[in-house]
Motif scaffolding. Structure first.
Motif, short mmCIF file in Angstrom:
data_model
loop_
_atom_site.label_atom_id
_atom_site.label_comp_id
_atom_site.label_asym_id
_atom_site.label_seq_id
_atom_site.Cartn_x
_atom_site.Cartn_y
_atom_site.Cartn_z
N VAL A 383 0.84 -1.20 0.00
CA VAL A 383 0.00 0.00 0.00
C VAL A 383 0.87 1.25 0.00
O VAL A 383 0.62 2.21 -0.75
N GLY A 384 1.93 1.23 0.81
CA GLY A 384 2.84 2.37 0.87
C GLY A 384 3.55 2.63 -0.44
O GLY A 384 3.98 3.76 -0.71
N ARG A 385 3.67 1.62 -1.28
CA ARG A 385 4.31 1.76 -2.58
C ARG A 385 3.33 2.10 -3.69
O ARG A 385 3.68 2.14 -4.86
N GLY A 386 2.06 2.33 -3.31
CA GLY A 386 1.08 2.79 -4.28
C GLY A 386 0.17 1.72 -4.84
O GLY A 386 -0.62 2.00 -5.75
N TYR A 387 0.23 0.52 -4.33
CA TYR A 387 -0.64 -0.54 -4.83
C TYR A 387 -1.95 -0.56 -4.05
O TYR A 387 -1.99 -0.25 -2.86
N ALA A 388 -3.01 -0.95 -4.75
CA ALA A 388 -4.33 -1.03 -4.13
C ALA A 388 -4.96 -2.37 -4.48
O ALA A 388 -4.44 -3.12 -5.31
N ALA A 389 -6.09 -2.66 -3.87
CA ALA A 389 -6.82 -3.88 -4.21
C ALA A 389 -7.27 -3.80 -5.67
O ALA A 389 -7.50 -2.73 -6.22
N SER A 390 -7.39 -4.96 -6.30
CA SER A 390 -7.83 -5.03 -7.70
C SER A 390 -8.70 -6.26 -7.86
O SER A 390 -8.79 -7.11 -6.96
N THR A 391 -9.37 -6.36 -8.97
CA THR A 391 -10.24 -7.51 -9.22
C THR A 391 -9.79 -8.25 -10.46
O THR A 391 -9.25 -7.67 -11.41
N ILE A 392 -10.00 -9.57 -10.45
CA ILE A 392 -9.71 -10.40 -11.62
C ILE A 392 -10.85 -11.40 -11.78
O ILE A 392 -11.62 -11.65 -10.85
N SER A 393 -10.95 -11.96 -12.97
CA SER A 393 -11.90 -13.03 -13.23
C SER A 393 -11.21 -14.35 -12.97
O SER A 393 -10.08 -14.56 -13.42
N GLN A 394 -11.89 -15.22 -12.26
CA GLN A 394 -11.29 -16.50 -11.90
C GLN A 394 -12.34 -17.58 -12.12
O GLN A 394 -13.47 -17.46 -11.65
N ASN A 395 -11.98 -18.65 -12.86
CA ASN A 395 -12.96 -19.69 -13.12
C ASN A 395 -13.10 -20.62 -11.93
O ASN A 395 -12.24 -20.66 -11.06
N PRO A 396 -14.20 -21.39 -11.89
CA PRO A 396 -14.44 -22.27 -10.73
C PRO A 396 -13.33 -23.27 -10.47
O PRO A 396 -13.06 -23.62 -9.33
N THR A 397 -12.69 -23.75 -11.54
CA THR A 397 -11.58 -24.68 -11.35
C THR A 397 -10.46 -24.03 -10.55
O THR A 397 -9.88 -24.62 -9.64
N ALA A 398 -10.17 -22.77 -10.89
CA ALA A 398 -9.12 -22.05 -10.16
C ALA A 398 -9.54 -21.77 -8.73
O ALA A 398 -8.73 -21.81 -7.81
N ILE A 399 -10.84 -21.49 -8.52
CA ILE A 399 -11.30 -21.24 -7.17
C ILE A 399 -11.16 -22.49 -6.32
O ILE A 399 -10.75 -22.44 -5.16
N ALA A 400 -11.48 -23.65 -6.92
CA ALA A 400 -11.32 -24.91 -6.19
C ALA A 400 -9.86 -25.14 -5.82
O ALA A 400 -9.53 -25.58 -4.72
N ALA A 401 -8.95 -24.81 -6.78
CA ALA A 401 -7.52 -24.96 -6.50
C ALA A 401 -7.10 -24.02 -5.38
O ALA A 401 -6.29 -24.36 -4.53
N SER A 402 -7.68 -22.80 -5.39
CA SER A 402 -7.35 -21.84 -4.35
C SER A 402 -7.79 -22.35 -2.99
O SER A 402 -7.06 -22.22 -2.00
N ASN A 403 -8.98 -22.93 -2.93
CA ASN A 403 -9.45 -23.46 -1.65
C ASN A 403 -8.55 -24.59 -1.16
O ASN A 403 -8.25 -24.69 0.02
#
Length: 510
Positions: A383-403
Motif C-alpha cells: 500500500v505504501g508503494r502505491g498498490y491497491a486492491a484489484s479484481t480479476i476473473s477466476q474460473n471455478p476450477t481455479a477457485i477450487a484450487a485456491s481453496n
C-alpha cells in the motif's frame, strides 16, 4: 370458457411441441454449460500485495509474449506457517501460479532438500521422518500440487545441497568436504518428489568444485557425484535441470572473480563444453541452467556483458552437437521486477530454438526471499508503494484450487535458522532489491494491474466456448419460460376437462 377450452384442445399438439422443444433446449444448453465450466468466470478481489506480485509477474510474462519467447521461473518461494500466516501466503501463491499457468511457464520452487530438515520456512517438502531423505509435505505443497505439470509446461522444485557450504574460506582451492559441507540428496528424496506429482528438479552445483582451475579439466570425483545424483533423479522419473549456482562469479584466493572482471566468456564456454560432453547423451538431463542469478559483474554495461556471455555459452553447447534445452537467466539476480528495465530486448539466437529465459520471483519487499516480515506487514508495504486492491476473473476450477491451496497441511514449520554451513538467500538490505514501479498502480487503473490483464489472448476455441455459455443462459431462460407456460396450459386444460359437466358434449361438438 368453452371457446378457451376449444382453442387449447385445437392447439394441444403445438403446446406439446413447445414443451418438448423447451426440454431439448434446456438439456442441450445445460450440457454446454456443464462441459464448459472453466469458461464461467467469477470475480475475486486481490489484496494490495497480490496486486503487486501479479503486476511484477506481468512485466516478465508480457515481455515474453511481446517477443514470442518462452519463460521459466527457476526460483519462487514463500513462507510456511512458522509465522502463523500460511493461509494468505498460499492464497497469493495460488494467484501467482494461475498467472504462470496462463503464460505456460516452467516453474521450480525454492527449495527442498533433506539437509534443510524442518528449519527452513521456504521448503515445500521436508525431512520430518527418519529415512534419509525428504519425506513430508509442508504447507506450500498444497499449492504446488494444485498446479501440476501439463503437456505445455513442467513443474517441480529445487533440490538443495550441492551449493551448500560456500561461506567463510570457500574457494576453488578449498571447495569443502563432500558429506560434511555439501552433498546431493539420496534416492528417497527423488522418489518422494516424483510420487507427489513433480516431474522436474533443479539441481544446484558449484563451479569451483567441479572445475578447480579455470579452463582446466573437470574434477572426476565431483563429476561422478553429480552424475550419480542425476541418475538417481532420473530413475525416480524426474527430469533434471543442471544449475550452475555461481552468481556470475568464481571464488579464488584473491576473492570474487566475475565474468568480465577476472573470468572470461571463454572460461564459461570451456566449462559448459565439458559439461555438455558429459551429459548431452544422458536422458535424465532435461536442461542446462548456465548460471544462477548473475549480478554485480562490474564494467560499464554489466547487463550487456552477461547477454554476450550467455549467448556465447549457448553457442558453445550447440557447437558441441548438443540440442538440449538451455535456460538463460537474466542479469541482476534474474529478478522478475527489474527484468524489463535490465533487458529491454531479447538477445539470444539459437539454431536449435530450444531455450527459455529464466527469471526468479520472491515476494517480500526486497525480493531477498528472507521473508523477515509478516504477510500483513507486506500488504502494508505494498500500500505504501502505491498498490491497491484489484479484481480479476477466476474460473471455478481455479477457485477450487485456491481453496485446496489454503490448506495448512504439515504447516507446523520450525525455526528459521538454516543448518550449519548452508548458504541462504541474500539477506534483507542486499543488492537484490525490487525497484519501485515508475508508474505506481492505483485503484483507478485496476484493469491494468490485475493478473487477468496480462493473460495471453484466448484461443478461438476458448472464445467459442464463452459465446456458447453466454448464449445458453439466455436461451435457457426463454426455454424454461416456454416450458412453464406449456405445462400450465395443459394443466388448466386437464382441470377444466375433468370438472366441466359439458366435457362430453363439448368433445362431440369438436
Amino acid at each position: 370458457m368453452n371457446n378457451i377450452l376449444g382453442w387449447i384442445l385445437r392447439q394441444h399438439r403445438g403446446i406439446h411441441v413447445v414443451g418438448e422443444l423447451s426440454v431439448f433446449v434446456i438439456t442441450f444448453f445445460g450440457a454446454v454449460m456443464i462441459f464448459n465450466v472453466p469458461a464461467i468466470a467469477a470475480t475475486i478481489t486481490l489484496d494490495p500485495l497480490e496486486t503487486r506480485i501479479s503486476t511484477e509477474m506481468s512485466w516478465f510474462t508480457g515481455w515474453l509474449a511481446a517477443n514470442n519467447a518462452k519463460g521459466y521461473i527457476g526460483e519462487v518461494g514463500w513462507p510456511d506457517n512458522t509465522g502463523g500466516d500460511a493461509v494468505p501466503w498460499n492464497a497469493l501463491a495460488n494467484v501467482w501460479y494461475q498467472d504462470a499457468d496462463k503464460a505456460n511457464l516452467w516453474v521450480t520452487v525454492w527449495g527442498a532438500g533433506s539437509w534443510w530438515g524442518t528449519t527452513y520456512k521456504l521448503s515445500p517438502y521436508q525431512d520430518k521422518q527418519s529415512g534419509g531423505g525428504v519425506n513430508s509435505p509442508n504447507s506450500q505443497a498444497a499449492v504446488l500440487e494444485a498446479h501440476p505439470p501439463t503437456a505445455s509446461y513442467q513443474r517441480g522444485v529445487n533440490v538443495s545441497g550441492g551449493e551448500f557450504g560456500t561461506g567463510g574460506t570457500f574457494r576453488n582451492t578449498n571447495p569443502g568436504t563432500y558429506g560434511t559441507n555439501y552433498f546431493f540428496d539420496p534416492t528417497a528424496t527423488f522418489a518422494y518428489l516424483g510420487g507427489r506429482g513433480e516431474n522436474v528438479i533443479r539441481l544446484p552445483f558449484r563451479w569451483e568444485r567441479i572445475q578447480h582451475t579455470l579452463g582446466g579439466p573437470l574434477d572426476a570425483p565431483e563429476l561422478q557425484r553429480l552424475t550419480d545424483a542425476v541418475n538417481r533423479a532420473g530413475a525416480s522419473g524426474l527430469g533434471v535441470i543442471l544449475d550452475l549456482h555461481n552468481y556470475g562469479e568464481y571464488q579464488t584466493a584473491a576473492g570474487r572473480q566475475t565474468i568480465g572482471q577476472g573470468v572470461s566468456s571463454a572460461n564459461l564456454n570451456n566449462l559448459w563444453m565439458q559439461l555438455s560432453q558429459a551429459f548431452k547423451n544422458n536422458p535424465a538431463v532435461t536442461a542446462y541452467d548456465i548460471m544462477n542469478e548473475p549480478h554485480d559483474l562490474g564494467g560499464a554495461n554489466p547487463a550487456k556483458t552477461w547477454e554476450q556471455a550467455s549467448q556465447s555459452a549457448l553457442s558453445t553447447i550447440r557447437d558441441n552437437g548438443d540440442s538440449k534445452l538451455i535456460m538463460i537467466p537474466g542479469y541482476n539476480w534474474s529478478g522478475v521486477a527489474s527484468w524489463k528495465q535490465t533487458h529491454p530486448a531479447t538477445w539470444i539466437s539459437d539454431p536449435s530454438n530450444n531455450f527459455r529465459y529464466e527469471a526468479h520471483h520472491y515476494w517480500d519487499r526486497d525480493s531477498s526471499g528472507v521473508y523477515a516480515s509478516s504477510y500483513a506487514s507486506e500488504v502494508a508495504n505494498a500500500v505504501g508503494r502505491g498498490y491497491a486492491a484489484s479484481t480479476i476473473s477466476q474460473n471455478p476450477t481455479a477457485i477450487a484450487a485456491s481453496n485446496a491451496a489454503k490448506s495448512t497441511n504439515g504447516a507446523a514449520g520450525g525455526t528459521t535458522t538454516p543448518p550449519p554451513s548452508v548458504s541462504t538467500k541474500p539477506a534483507t538490505g542486499s543488492t537484490k532489491t525490487t525497484p519501485i514501479p515508475t508508474a505506481s498502480p492505483t485503484a483507478s487503473n485496476k484493469s491494468d494491474t490485475s493478473a487477468a490483464a496480462t493473460s495471453p489472448d484466448k484461443t478461438p476455441t476458448a472464445h467459442l466456448s464463452e459465446i456458447l455459455v453466454k448464449s445458453s443462459h439466455g436461451l435457457m431462460s426463454v426455454s424454461v419460460t416456454a416450458l412453464v407456460l406449456a405445462a400450465l396450459a395443459l394443466l388448466i386444460l386437464e382441470i377444466k376437462l375433468r370438472l366441466s359437466p359439458k366435457t362430453h358434449y363439448f368433445r362431440q361438438e369438436l
